[in-house]
Design an enzyme around this catalytic site. Sequence first.
Site, PDB file in Angstrom:
ATOM      1  N   LEU A 202       0.827  -1.198   0.000  1.00 50.50           N
ATOM      2  CA  LEU A 202       0.000   0.000   0.000  1.00 50.50           C
ATOM      3  C   LEU A 202       0.864   1.252   0.000  1.00 50.50           C
ATOM      4  CD1 LEU A 202      -2.694  -1.145   2.597  1.00 50.50           C
ATOM      5  CD2 LEU A 202      -2.928  -1.038   0.115  1.00 50.50           C
ATOM      6  N   ASP A 232      -8.462   7.292   9.205  1.00 54.61           N
ATOM      7  CA  ASP A 232      -7.828   7.305   7.880  1.00 54.61           C
ATOM      8  C   ASP A 232      -7.376   5.886   7.565  1.00 54.61           C
ATOM      9  OD1 ASP A 232      -8.096  10.087   7.514  1.00 54.61           O
ATOM     10  OD2 ASP A 232      -6.312  10.439   8.746  1.00 54.61           O
ATOM     11  N   LEU A 233      -8.020   5.245   6.622  1.00 56.38           N
ATOM     12  CA  LEU A 233      -7.802   3.834   6.332  1.00 56.38           C
ATOM     13  C   LEU A 233      -6.330   3.533   6.038  1.00 56.38           C
ATOM     14  CD1 LEU A 233      -9.038   1.029   5.855  1.00 56.38           C
ATOM     15  CD2 LEU A 233      -9.384   1.704   3.464  1.00 56.38           C
ATOM     16  N   ASP A 234      -5.760   2.618   6.833  1.00 49.61           N
ATOM     17  CA  ASP A 234      -4.385   2.130   6.662  1.00 49.61           C
ATOM     18  C   ASP A 234      -3.348   3.245   6.720  1.00 49.61           C
ATOM     19  OD1 ASP A 234      -5.213  -0.526   6.414  1.00 49.61           O
ATOM     20  OD2 ASP A 234      -5.504  -0.346   4.255  1.00 49.61           O
ATOM     21  N   GLU A 235      -3.664   4.347   7.392  1.00 50.14           N
ATOM     22  CA  GLU A 235      -2.724   5.458   7.478  1.00 50.14           C
ATOM     23  C   GLU A 235      -2.426   5.864   8.922  1.00 50.14           C
ATOM     24  OE1 GLU A 235      -3.589   8.771   4.977  1.00 50.14           O
ATOM     25  OE2 GLU A 235      -4.103   7.528   3.239  1.00 50.14           O
TER      26      GLU A 235
END
Length: 290
Positions: A202, A232-235
Amino acid sequence: MSDSLNSPSPTDWVLTLSCVDGPGIVHAISGAIVAAGGNITESQQFASVDTGRFFMRLEVEQVTDQATFEAALAPVTERYDMTWRLDVVGRPVRTLILASTATHCVNDLLYRKRGGQLPIEVPLVLSNHQTVRDITEFNGVPFEHLPIASPADKAAFEARVLEAVAEHDIELVVLARYMQILSPELCEALSGMAINIHHSFLPGFKGANPYKQAHRRGVKLIGATAHFVTTDLDEGPIIEQDVVRVDHSQSPAELVALGQDEESRTLRRAVTWYAQNRILLDGDRTIIFR
């Protein structure tokens, strides 16, 4: 019987703290510990030039109860307006594991926990699929299956997560390849106490079959990222990352096997450091006292 045999055994405490950086912090906290009869056995510190904050982790040998020790530290923690935590070294952290169909991370966590290599206590594994039931029950951990086939099911699953957190006094929630996006409300409720793991491609190679995508592109490195869950998705703030070198000779299936191994190892480190109070947040990043 001698006095030494009658005297209470010392407790090993771990103290973590953060505050605005400035002179005299180490001297003040060390002095408070010594005045309370404590012996510092390990000390690590870091001053962030980016945020102007100071971070510290200490292990202290002390013969007292937690309330008494906290009272002795209070004048210093109040003077410097510290965010701080005092815990017993090695105390198992109560952990809820969320899972879906992948078994490798759940298997690794429960195996290490069962062997005494991971300082966690797992009162429940909650999954939207049945796949990890056998592994969970083999390790003597309760398993609960709540399928997700609709938005209403997802809402019910998340409500059960919050219910389980309260019911079992959960301190850490691990998304062990749980393949559902958490709602903003659940992310907020679990802020600072939920860890996710995923492959390191990612933001590239999103969606289904990322390893096939990576194989087609001829990647030379694969790996995994463990991070805190945020809206915040995957952040969220990154806790640990690891990579392994690959080449053209490896098939997509071999890349998957290597990637799953890295995911298990990376997640295990992140959970271990969390349980050992080695992770402190500095804005959008983490300070890790290994």
